[in-house]
Design an enzyme around this catalytic site. Sequence first.
Site, short mmCIF file in Angstrom:
data_model
loop_
_atom_site.label_atom_id
_atom_site.label_comp_id
_atom_site.label_asym_id
_atom_site.label_seq_id
_atom_site.Cartn_x
_atom_site.Cartn_y
_atom_site.Cartn_z
N LYS A 1 0.84 -1.01 0.02
CA LYS A 1 0.00 -0.17 -0.04
C LYS A 1 0.91 1.35 -0.13
O LYS A 1 1.82 1.26 0.67
CB LYS A 1 -1.03 0.02 1.31
CG LYS A 1 -1.82 -1.19 1.12
CD LYS A 1 -2.66 -1.29 2.61
CE LYS A 1 -1.74 -1.79 3.73
NZ LYS A 1 -2.44 -2.05 4.86
N THR B 1 -8.08 8.62 9.28
CA THR B 1 -7.42 7.53 8.68
C THR B 1 -7.08 6.08 9.46
O THR B 1 -6.69 5.08 9.08
CB THR B 1 -6.08 7.79 7.63
OG1 THR B 1 -5.05 8.08 8.89
CG2 THR B 1 -6.24 8.84 6.64
N GLY C 1 -7.54 2.68 10.96
CA GLY C 1 -8.04 1.57 10.55
C GLY C 1 -8.20 1.28 9.07
O GLY C 1 -8.88 0.26 8.56
N THR C 2 -7.48 2.29 8.25
CA THR C 2 -7.67 1.94 6.74
C THR C 2 -7.07 0.47 6.39
O THR C 2 -7.68 0.02 5.65
CB THR C 2 -6.83 3.18 6.14
OG1 THR C 2 -5.34 3.18 6.72
CG2 THR C 2 -7.27 4.30 6.28
N GLY C 3 -6.06 -0.03 6.99
CA GLY C 3 -5.36 -1.00 6.76
C GLY C 3 -6.00 -2.33 7.09
O GLY C 3 -6.17 -3.24 6.09
N CYS C 4 -6.93 -2.35 8.20
CA CYS C 4 -7.71 -3.39 8.64
C CYS C 4 -8.81 -3.28 7.52
O CYS C 4 -9.30 -4.44 7.20
CB CYS C 4 -8.23 -2.97 10.06
SG CYS C 4 -6.76 -2.86 11.17
#
Length: 267
Positions: free
Chosen positions: A174, A206, A208-211
């Site tokens: 990412k 932003t 929690g974007t990865g989760c």
Amino acid sequence: MVAKVLTIAGSDSGGGAGIQADIKTFQELDVYGMSAITALTAQNTLGVQSVYPIPVDMVLEQLHSIAEDLRPDALKTGMLFSSVIIEAVAGKIAEHGWGNVVVDPVMIAKGGARLLQEDAIRAIREKLLPLATVTTPNIPEAEVLTEMTLDRIDRRKEAARMLHRLGSSYVVIKGGHGEEDELIDLVYDGSSFLELKSMRIDTRHTHGTGCTFAAAIAAGLAKGCTAEDAIVTAKRFIHLAIEIELGIGSGHGPTNHWAYRKAGVGV
């Protein structure tokens, strides 16, 4: 038939990341969400105040209960905290033959708190990545996993090749931490690269974007999408979740999990 997705991750008391973000994402994408909790955190948009790992026996009991009655069509892993938990989880995934595995190698929270013990890095490389259909590190996580500096796209491509050699069928590095004017998520399938580009959004919300991104990929795989289609849909899902912000909290606020549906994109 209802598609079922399992998340194996930590709990976020603030609701923006971890198990809570995953379940919200599953619900929005019309899959049935299940969970095995690996750690409890006391956190909010200002940071992580405490982390309490769940005893490994309890993690295994949760997975056993799922296996007996609710076989997942896909699963994702998030914060696994320690090498002991990683090895136990990897063992159960292999034992039950669960497929469509999305590995989000969560290491550091938005506020800078470390969420993964040092000895766990090797366990991710050796035990978890060989089971992964898709792995979704951000640039700092990919740097830790590969021990490379990834300040250029060509270096990220080499890192993606390395992570693929470690076993992950698809690698998504990412680009949120990159310095390019555009945000570039680099997708590698073992033979070719796909660059998913989007405009950067100027926001601090932003968390929690990865989760959420990884959960959306898992939802797509559970419904029978190809990995590439699941990744592209997850990219749209998280872009809207950031763009149409909730604006809550005094720090790194959570993303908007219902933005995708309310924007009329569909499922």
